[in-house]
Design a protein around this motif. Structure first.
Motif, short mmCIF file in Angstrom:
data_model
loop_
_atom_site.label_atom_id
_atom_site.label_comp_id
_atom_site.label_asym_id
_atom_site.label_seq_id
_atom_site.Cartn_x
_atom_site.Cartn_y
_atom_site.Cartn_z
N GLN A 1 0.82 -1.21 0.00
CA GLN A 1 0.00 0.00 0.00
C GLN A 1 0.85 1.26 0.00
N SER A 2 2.00 1.24 0.67
CA SER A 2 2.88 2.42 0.66
C SER A 2 3.44 2.67 -0.73
N ALA A 3 3.46 1.61 -1.57
CA ALA A 3 3.87 1.77 -2.97
C ALA A 3 2.68 2.07 -3.88
N GLU A 4 1.51 2.43 -3.26
CA GLU A 4 0.27 2.74 -3.99
C GLU A 4 -0.24 1.52 -4.76
N GLY A 5 -0.07 0.36 -4.14
CA GLY A 5 -0.55 -0.88 -4.74
C GLY A 5 -1.64 -1.53 -3.90
N LYS A 6 -2.00 -2.77 -4.27
CA LYS A 6 -3.05 -3.51 -3.58
C LYS A 6 -2.56 -4.94 -3.34
N MET A 7 -3.15 -5.57 -2.33
CA MET A 7 -2.82 -6.96 -2.03
C MET A 7 -4.06 -7.64 -1.47
N TRP A 8 -4.38 -8.85 -1.95
CA TRP A 8 -5.55 -9.56 -1.48
C TRP A 8 -5.35 -11.07 -1.60
N PHE A 9 -6.32 -11.80 -1.05
CA PHE A 9 -6.24 -13.26 -1.00
C PHE A 9 -7.42 -13.88 -1.74
N LEU A 10 -7.18 -15.03 -2.42
CA LEU A 10 -8.23 -15.78 -3.10
C LEU A 10 -8.02 -17.26 -2.82
N PRO A 11 -9.09 -17.98 -2.44
CA PRO A 11 -8.94 -19.44 -2.28
C PRO A 11 -8.95 -20.10 -3.66
N ASN A 12 -8.12 -21.12 -3.83
CA ASN A 12 -8.10 -21.86 -5.10
C ASN A 12 -9.32 -22.78 -5.20
N PRO A 13 -9.80 -23.02 -6.42
CA PRO A 13 -10.99 -23.89 -6.57
C PRO A 13 -10.78 -25.29 -6.01
N ARG A 14 -9.61 -25.88 -6.22
CA ARG A 14 -9.38 -27.26 -5.78
C ARG A 14 -8.70 -27.27 -4.41
N ARG A 15 -7.49 -26.82 -4.34
CA ARG A 15 -6.79 -26.77 -3.06
C ARG A 15 -5.73 -25.67 -3.12
N GLY A 16 -5.35 -25.21 -1.92
CA GLY A 16 -4.33 -24.18 -1.87
C GLY A 16 -4.92 -22.78 -1.85
N ALA A 17 -4.05 -21.81 -1.98
CA ALA A 17 -4.45 -20.40 -1.92
C ALA A 17 -3.66 -19.61 -2.95
N THR A 18 -4.20 -18.44 -3.28
CA THR A 18 -3.54 -17.52 -4.20
C THR A 18 -3.51 -16.13 -3.57
N PHE A 19 -2.33 -15.52 -3.54
CA PHE A 19 -2.17 -14.14 -3.07
C PHE A 19 -1.82 -13.27 -4.28
N CYS A 20 -2.58 -12.18 -4.43
CA CYS A 20 -2.40 -11.30 -5.58
C CYS A 20 -1.85 -9.95 -5.13
N ILE A 21 -0.96 -9.41 -5.94
CA ILE A 21 -0.37 -8.10 -5.69
C ILE A 21 -0.52 -7.27 -6.97
N GLN A 22 -0.89 -6.03 -6.81
CA GLN A 22 -0.89 -5.08 -7.93
C GLN A 22 0.01 -3.91 -7.58
N LEU A 23 0.91 -3.58 -8.51
CA LEU A 23 1.85 -2.47 -8.34
C LEU A 23 1.76 -1.56 -9.55
N PRO A 24 1.99 -0.26 -9.36
CA PRO A 24 1.95 0.66 -10.52
C PRO A 24 3.04 0.33 -11.52
N ALA A 25 2.65 0.37 -12.80
CA ALA A 25 3.60 0.02 -13.86
C ALA A 25 4.58 1.15 -14.15
N CYS A 26 4.24 2.37 -13.72
CA CYS A 26 5.12 3.50 -14.01
C CYS A 26 4.87 4.58 -12.96
N GLN A 27 5.73 5.56 -12.95
CA GLN A 27 5.58 6.68 -12.04
C GLN A 27 4.45 7.59 -12.50
N LYS A 28 3.64 8.05 -11.55
CA LYS A 28 2.54 8.95 -11.91
C LYS A 28 3.10 10.29 -12.38
N PRO A 29 2.46 10.92 -13.38
CA PRO A 29 2.99 12.16 -13.94
C PRO A 29 3.08 13.29 -12.92
N LEU A 30 2.11 13.37 -11.98
CA LEU A 30 2.08 14.49 -11.04
C LEU A 30 2.90 14.23 -9.79
#
Length: 541
Positions: free
Chosen positions: A494-523
């Motif tokens: 979050q300090s990098a202006e991103g997101k992080m969340w959790f998803l259960p897998n359909p069969r077994r296990g877990a998935t953790f997702c991260i989103q980070l900005p692809a580039c520096q914001k213009p402003l």
């Protein structure tokens, strides 16, 4: 001369004696002028009564008794009693109101100038407000004019309540409002702005020059440039800067404004707000220090768990170097070429140095440094750190990268720490799972210019009862865990202006997702040493 003749002579002067003297004529003239003046004054007072259209008026003698009463309207709306003629003030009004009349009458007698005051009465179970004006009328009488001001007073009280609520709301939110007439160059501030700027005197007359003098010297050029651009292009603005109070205290404020069109459609009035965000800036700085400290602690905790794996990783190249050196010695004694062995020794030495470098960078306490880097390199680096545990637990690693080179804008060391934590959690989750054990890592771009990293495992998954506490600090379902890994990881994302969340897998296990900005914001601009960021947001009307 006989008596008779003398009497006749004296009688000849009788007409002359009977004519009034000059002094008597002057006194008579003065008397007439005084009477005319009194009549003029009485006419003026009566005209004043007609001009103000009083609800009622009466004559009051020096003893406080009403001698004459005139009321063309319903008296019950203005007086608490029915009969007032020849009654004393204290017989008509409540003691506080009667005292007001007496005080005003004494002031009138001393100054001979009109006296005005306001009072309230409860009439027919309703509160009404009146204005009383006392005028000199006769030497022993005062003319009292009464005007019902209930409607005006009610509006004033409502306005005062609205003003009080607005002032309290501004005080609680530390937001002050202001208006600037750019044509007349006049400035108005609300009370909260005086408090924000540290000006205790509300009678202080604000000007644009005095405000600019309170702007921090390092920010003055920025404030001037933004306001000039706004005046030229009629654009609203919103940005942060520092001000210096008269006592020398530095405060951070958020200034925003826009133009208000007048009747002709031309924007001459600029209106806006100032918000004191010093506490917010300070809290952000402390929070960043807290995240940095937690990150450092987390790195030290993970360091102890990784030392065994790193020792194994270092043992491999060092053992290979020792074996190559022995083989090189034998070949040299036989006079054969050892260049290939020399190259292998060099590669293993470089590999050992790279392992040590990654360990040092991972455990050092460093401030956040954001820049563009290839996230695939960081994924490979994080996998290399826990490579020993991956091979020990016979886990297959699958990577699904749509592009060979995918950049993100963040702090590389902190992101690699997050990746190591997620990979380590996935490996531990599959420790007792049946084969095949697979760790899948994929990257993809999103429509909102973000890069998503997904980490999936085939382990036991996250219990449904624990999912709501998954990112809560110090909450863990591991026997030896501290419960700070995932909460810290999400804070870093979050300090990098991103997101992080959790998803259960359909069969077994877990998935953790991260989103980070692809580039520096213009402003976005670099922060100062106090973690300050100044942003200028402008948009067309």
């Amino acid at each position: 001369m006989d008596v008779a003749s003398t009497t006749i002579q004296d009688l000849n002067f009788l007409p002359e004696l009977l004519q009034p003297s000059t002094e008597v004529q002057i006194n008579e003239k003065l008397r007439r002028e005084m009477l005319e003046q009194r009549e003029t004054e009485r006419s003026a007072r009566l005209q004043l009564i007609l001009d103000v259209n009083p609800d009622l008026y009466f004559h009051l003698n020096s003893r406080g008794v009403i001698t004459r009463f005139v009321n063309e309207k319903n008296q019950h709306h203005f007086l608490p009693v029915e009969t007032v003629h020849q009654r004393h003030l204290h017989e008509i009004f409540p003691p506080p109101v009667a005292s007001q009349f007496e005080t005003a009458q004494q002031e009138l007698i001393q100054s001979q100038a009109p006296v005005t005051f306001e009072y309230a009465l409860e009439i027919t179970q309703a509160m009404r407000w009146f204005q009383a004006r006392l005028l000199p009328y006769q030497p022993e009488e005062t003319l009292v004019i009464i005007q019902d001001i209930t409607q005006r007073k009610t509006a004033e009280i409502k306005l005062q309540h609205v003003h009080a609520r607005l002032s309290e709301a501004q005080r609680q939110a530390h937001i002050g409002s202001w208006e600037w007439d750019t044509r007349e160059n006049t400035l108005w501030w609300s009370e909260e702005i005086y408090r924000i700027l540290g000006l205790g005197d509300l009678d202080f007359h604000p000007t644009t020059q005095t405000f600019m003098e309170m702007v921090h010297a390092e920010d003055r050029k920025l404030v001037t440039r933004v306001i000039t651009n706004t005046l030229e292009n009629r654009l609203p603005f919103s940005f942060e800067h520092r001000i210096v109070r008269p006592q020398g205290e530095i405060r951070y404020v958020h200034l925003q404004a826009g133009f208000k069109p007048d009747a002709t459609g031309e924007s001459q009035l600029m209106y806006g707000t100032i918000q004191d965000i010093t506490e917010k800036v300070e809290a952000s700085r402390i929070a960043q220090e807290y995240r940095d400290e937690l990150a450092h602690i987390s790195r030290l905790v993970v360091k102890g768990e990784l030392i065994a794996g790193l020792s194994h990783e270092l043992n491999q190249p060092l053992t290979a170097i020792a074996n190559y050196c022995g083989a090189m010695k034998t070949l040299m004694e036989q006079g054969e070429d050892v260049s290939q062995l020399r190259d292998k020794i060099e590669r293993q030495a470089l590999r050992s140095g790279e392992i040590i470098r990654r360990l040092k960078a991972f455990t050092q306490k460093q401030p956040q440094q954001r820049f563009l880097f290839n996230i695939h390199d960081s994924i490979r680096s994080a996998l290399q750190i826990i490579n020993y545990q991956i091979r020990l637990k016979q886990i297959e690693v699958k990577t699904c990268f749509k592009h060979k080179f995918t950049t993100v804008y963040a702090d590389r060391v902190q992101i690699e720490q997050v990746l190591v934590n997620l990979f380590k959690n996935a490996v531990e989750a599959m420790e007792h799972s049946p084969a095949p054990r697979t760790l899948t890592i994929s990257t993809a771009s999103t429509p909102d210019r973000m890069i998503q990293i997904s980490v999936s495992d085939t382990g036991c998954g996250v219990p449904e009862s624990f999912r709501s506490k998954l990112f809560t600090p110090f909450a863990t379902n591991k026997q030896s865990g501290l419960g700070i890994g995932l909460s810290l990881s999400r804070s870093l994302i979050q300090s990098a202006e991103g997101k992080m969340w959790f998803l259960p897998n359909p069969r077994r296990g877990a998935t953790f997702c991260i989103q980070l900005p692809a580039c520096q914001k213009p402003l976005e601009r670099p922060r100062t040493e106090l973690n300050r960021q100044i942003r200028v947001d402008a948009a067309h009307d």
